[in-house]
Design an enzyme around this catalytic site. Sequence first.
Site, PDB file in Angstrom:
ATOM      1  N   ASN A 140      -6.520  -2.533   9.359  1.00 16.31           N
ATOM      2  CA  ASN A 140      -5.861  -2.467   8.056  1.00 16.31           C
ATOM      3  C   ASN A 140      -5.971  -3.813   7.353  1.00 16.31           C
ATOM      4  OD1 ASN A 140      -3.332  -3.527   9.675  1.00 16.31           O
ATOM      5  ND2 ASN A 140      -2.784  -3.683   7.521  1.00 16.31           N
ATOM      6  N   CYS A 141      -5.834  -3.758   6.046  1.00 20.35           N
ATOM      7  CA  CYS A 141      -5.831  -4.970   5.217  1.00 20.35           C
ATOM      8  C   CYS A 141      -4.850  -4.712   4.078  1.00 20.35           C
ATOM      9  CB  CYS A 141      -7.242  -5.285   4.706  1.00 20.35           C
ATOM     10  SG  CYS A 141      -7.921  -4.019   3.611  1.00 20.35           S
ATOM     11  N   ARG A 142      -5.025  -5.375   2.950  1.00 26.37           N
ATOM     12  CA  ARG A 142      -4.112  -5.184   1.824  1.00 26.37           C
ATOM     13  C   ARG A 142      -4.321  -3.831   1.158  1.00 26.37           C
ATOM     14  NH1 ARG A 142      -3.304  -5.414  -3.453  1.00 26.37           N
ATOM     15  NH2 ARG A 142      -5.469  -5.717  -3.986  1.00 26.37           N
ATOM     16  N   TYR A 169      -2.197  -2.000   3.499  1.00 31.16           N
ATOM     17  CA  TYR A 169      -0.781  -2.376   3.584  1.00 31.16           C
ATOM     18  C   TYR A 169      -0.021  -1.928   2.334  1.00 31.16           C
ATOM     19  CZ  TYR A 169       3.342  -5.301   4.352  1.00 31.16           C
ATOM     20  OH  TYR A 169       4.630  -5.754   4.545  1.00 31.16           O
TER      21      TYR A 169
END
Length: 178
Positions: A140-142, A169
């Site tokens: 996952n990332c932003r 996120y």
Amino acid sequence: MIALHSSLYGLSGVPVLVLVMLSLLLSRGFCQAVTEVNRRSYPTVASFLRTYTTCSPTCEGTDDDASVVTPPQLKAMLSNRNVQLFDVRNPDEYQDGHIPQAANLPLDIVEESLKLPPESFQQKFKVKAPGKDDDNIVFNCRSGVRSGQALTIARQLGFHRARHLKGGYVAWVEQEGN
């Protein structure tokens, strides 16, 4: 001297062959071919192609159902403790807020980290090293872009069952809170 027929040129005066070659380079099929070459580990060809081509995060189908996890699916995986969650954002972004149980594995070191021996990976990141056959690896990332890139890297290294969080996120906070 050879006379060139006007039908060999596109509307803007660019040769049709050049337009065809550009469309091939930008096509999903070419991107998949590059990915397949990388998967088969032809180091010289793969390095060359990787240097001169870039695939968008969706080039390998990273938004198909087998490649993504939605926030509700991730919530269920977290509650069952059946997930190896890797946040590929920079450490400062991770410190500002992250999904519970996520280990920080910044995108710029994903490739070298996934190549580490399991003991070294665990020592460095304080979590179990993912296995190539594991089906519970999630990046996952932003917003989902960098996690898509991490997914592409992981798959090139043989982690074919890895997935990424759709929407990142931001989507997690919107749907599940933190």
